[in-house]
Design an enzyme around this catalytic site. Sequence first.
Site, PDB file in Angstrom:
ATOM      1  N   ASP A  79       0.926  -1.237  -0.159  1.00 31.39           N
ATOM      2  CA  ASP A  79      -0.094   0.021   0.028  1.00 31.39           C
ATOM      3  C   ASP A  79       0.972   1.322   0.137  1.00 31.39           C
ATOM      4  O   ASP A  79       1.877   1.390   0.543  1.00 31.39           O
ATOM      5  CB  ASP A  79      -0.917   0.047   1.228  1.00 31.39           C
ATOM      6  CG  ASP A  79      -2.278   0.877   0.973  1.00 31.39           C
ATOM      7  OD1 ASP A  79      -3.311   0.601   0.951  1.00 31.39           O
ATOM      8  OD2 ASP A  79      -1.747   2.173   1.193  1.00 31.39           O
ATOM      9  N   ILE A  80       0.478   2.200  -0.913  1.00 32.14           N
ATOM     10  CA  ILE A  80       1.244   3.519  -0.858  1.00 32.14           C
ATOM     11  C   ILE A  80       1.269   4.357   0.322  1.00 32.14           C
ATOM     12  O   ILE A  80       2.001   4.982   0.669  1.00 32.14           O
ATOM     13  CB  ILE A  80       0.753   4.165  -2.223  1.00 32.14           C
ATOM     14  CG1 ILE A  80       1.942   5.188  -2.775  1.00 32.14           C
ATOM     15  CG2 ILE A  80      -0.548   5.041  -1.971  1.00 32.14           C
ATOM     16  CD1 ILE A  80       1.542   5.810  -4.214  1.00 32.14           C
ATOM     17  N   ASN A 120     -13.291  -3.192   2.217  1.00 35.47           N
ATOM     18  CA  ASN A 120     -14.117  -2.084   2.256  1.00 35.47           C
ATOM     19  C   ASN A 120     -15.121  -1.996   1.171  1.00 35.47           C
ATOM     20  O   ASN A 120     -14.628  -2.323  -0.030  1.00 35.47           O
ATOM     21  CB  ASN A 120     -13.538  -0.689   2.382  1.00 35.47           C
ATOM     22  CG  ASN A 120     -12.493  -0.326   3.665  1.00 35.47           C
ATOM     23  OD1 ASN A 120     -12.864  -0.963   4.664  1.00 35.47           O
ATOM     24  ND2 ASN A 120     -11.546  -0.022   3.521  1.00 35.47           N
ATOM     25  N   HIS A 137     -10.101  -5.206  -3.684  1.00 36.17           N
ATOM     26  CA  HIS A 137      -8.909  -5.489  -3.245  1.00 36.17           C
ATOM     27  C   HIS A 137      -8.927  -5.761  -1.560  1.00 36.17           C
ATOM     28  O   HIS A 137      -9.894  -5.369  -0.784  1.00 36.17           O
ATOM     29  CB  HIS A 137      -7.695  -4.185  -3.200  1.00 36.17           C
ATOM     30  CG  HIS A 137      -8.521  -2.899  -2.508  1.00 36.17           C
ATOM     31  ND1 HIS A 137      -9.431  -2.264  -3.038  1.00 36.17           N
ATOM     32  CD2 HIS A 137      -8.318  -2.091  -1.460  1.00 36.17           C
ATOM     33  CE1 HIS A 137      -9.761  -1.013  -2.600  1.00 36.17           C
ATOM     34  NE2 HIS A 137      -9.065  -1.048  -1.462  1.00 36.17           N
ATOM     35  N   LEU A 138      -7.746  -6.511  -1.202  1.00 35.51           N
ATOM     36  CA  LEU A 138      -7.985  -7.331   0.207  1.00 35.51           C
ATOM     37  C   LEU A 138      -6.637  -6.522   1.046  1.00 35.51           C
ATOM     38  O   LEU A 138      -5.630  -6.781   0.218  1.00 35.51           O
ATOM     39  CB  LEU A 138      -7.827  -8.556   0.221  1.00 35.51           C
ATOM     40  CG  LEU A 138      -7.631  -9.412   1.494  1.00 35.51           C
ATOM     41  CD1 LEU A 138      -8.876  -9.155   2.289  1.00 35.51           C
ATOM     42  CD2 LEU A 138      -7.628 -10.812   1.365  1.00 35.51           C
ATOM     43  N   HIS A 139      -6.996  -5.647   2.035  1.00 34.59           N
ATOM     44  CA  HIS A 139      -5.891  -5.180   2.624  1.00 34.59           C
ATOM     45  C   HIS A 139      -5.339  -6.216   3.589  1.00 34.59           C
ATOM     46  O   HIS A 139      -6.205  -6.854   4.336  1.00 34.59           O
ATOM     47  CB  HIS A 139      -6.387  -3.993   3.612  1.00 34.59           C
ATOM     48  CG  HIS A 139      -6.765  -2.735   3.008  1.00 34.59           C
ATOM     49  ND1 HIS A 139      -6.072  -1.557   2.815  1.00 34.59           N
ATOM     50  CD2 HIS A 139      -7.973  -2.369   2.506  1.00 34.59           C
ATOM     51  CE1 HIS A 139      -6.697  -0.753   2.280  1.00 34.59           C
ATOM     52  NE2 HIS A 139      -7.818  -1.074   1.945  1.00 34.59           N
ATOM     53  N   GLY A 193     -15.430   3.772   3.788  1.00 30.51           N
ATOM     54  CA  GLY A 193     -14.027   4.082   3.597  1.00 30.51           C
ATOM     55  C   GLY A 193     -13.474   3.458   2.036  1.00 30.51           C
ATOM     56  O   GLY A 193     -12.364   3.738   1.913  1.00 30.51           O
ATOM     57  N   GLN A 194     -14.199   2.928   1.394  1.00 31.31           N
ATOM     58  CA  GLN A 194     -13.624   2.578  -0.001  1.00 31.31           C
ATOM     59  C   GLN A 194     -13.566   3.741  -0.861  1.00 31.31           C
ATOM     60  O   GLN A 194     -14.201   4.597  -1.051  1.00 31.31           O
ATOM     61  CB  GLN A 194     -14.680   1.659  -0.561  1.00 31.31           C
ATOM     62  CG  GLN A 194     -13.717   0.935  -1.932  1.00 31.31           C
ATOM     63  CD  GLN A 194     -14.801  -0.150  -2.683  1.00 31.31           C
ATOM     64  OE1 GLN A 194     -16.205  -0.321  -2.445  1.00 31.31           O
ATOM     65  NE2 GLN A 194     -14.307  -0.685  -3.558  1.00 31.31           N
TER      66      GLN A 194
HETATM   67  P1  AMP Z   1      -9.781   1.422   0.195  1.00 32.28           P
HETATM   68  O1  AMP Z   1      -9.850   2.670   1.245  1.00 32.28           O
HETATM   69  O2  AMP Z   1     -10.155   0.278   0.847  1.00 32.28           O
HETATM   70  O3  AMP Z   1     -10.258   1.585  -1.252  1.00 32.28           O
HETATM   71  O4  AMP Z   1      -8.144   1.493   0.196  1.00 32.28           O
HETATM   72  C1  AMP Z   1      -7.567   1.760  -0.916  1.00 32.28           C
HETATM   73  C2  AMP Z   1      -5.937   1.800  -0.729  1.00 32.28           C
HETATM   74  O5  AMP Z   1      -5.337   2.037  -1.815  1.00 32.28           O
HETATM   75  C3  AMP Z   1      -5.618   2.955   0.187  1.00 32.28           C
HETATM   76  O6  AMP Z   1      -4.903   2.220   1.345  1.00 32.28           O
HETATM   77  C4  AMP Z   1      -4.582   3.656  -0.751  1.00 32.28           C
HETATM   78  O7  AMP Z   1      -3.302   3.905   0.096  1.00 32.28           O
HETATM   79  C5  AMP Z   1      -4.013   2.434  -1.745  1.00 32.28           C
HETATM   80  N1  AMP Z   1      -3.672   2.985  -2.788  1.00 32.28           N
HETATM   81  C6  AMP Z   1      -4.009   3.805  -3.567  1.00 32.28           C
HETATM   82  N2  AMP Z   1      -3.368   4.324  -4.725  1.00 32.28           N
HETATM   83  C7  AMP Z   1      -2.397   3.015  -4.575  1.00 32.28           C
HETATM   84  C8  AMP Z   1      -1.249   3.033  -5.433  1.00 32.28           C
HETATM   85  N3  AMP Z   1      -0.923   3.560  -6.673  1.00 32.28           N
HETATM   86  N4  AMP Z   1      -0.344   1.972  -5.070  1.00 32.28           N
HETATM   87  C9  AMP Z   1      -0.349   1.434  -3.926  1.00 32.28           C
HETATM   88  N5  AMP Z   1      -1.430   1.583  -3.077  1.00 32.28           N
HETATM   89  C10 AMP Z   1      -2.523   2.659  -3.507  1.00 32.28           C
END
Ligand code: AMP
Length: 112
Positions: free
Chosen positions: A30-31, A86, A99-101, A92-93
């Site tokens: 995650d960035i 999410n 995607h799975l955190h 919070g999405q």
């Molecule tokens: P969500 O809130 O569940 O939609 O999570 C989206 C996640 O994607 C967040 O934790 C962001 O930090 C992550 N994210 C967004 N853009 C990137 C990227 N280019 N590379 C890696 N992670 C990203």
Amino acid sequence: MDDCIFCRIVAGEIPADTLFEDDELVVFRDIAPQAPVHFLVVPKKHLSGPAAIAQADEALAGKMVRVAARVAAEQKVGDAFRLVMNNGAKAGQVVFHLHLHVLGGKDAPWPI
Ligand code: AMP
């Protein structure tokens, strides 16, 4: 989808810190990490979120969990990690590609 940031990572148009990739999944850090270890398990197929998982996607969804656990072990988080999905902006999405955190490492509990 052209305007989907995770589709663009899958297509190699945007760089990512990739931990695993095969024909169905890509796993990258995650960035904006919320834990010492925080990576995302992302299907290459575009699904908007967990509510879009159809019966035909059940094997893929199960594989996401299995690969999450395997990469978590490779990242040496021991047996302590959290999986989060999410669904919807109110939850919070912010990226509308499934995607799975995976969160782990020191300083548990993690914020999300
Ligand atoms: P969500 O809130 O569940 O939609 O999570 C989206 C996640 O994607 C967040 O934790 C962001 O930090 C992550 N994210 C967004 N853009 C990137 C990227 N280019 N590379 C890696 N992670 C990203």
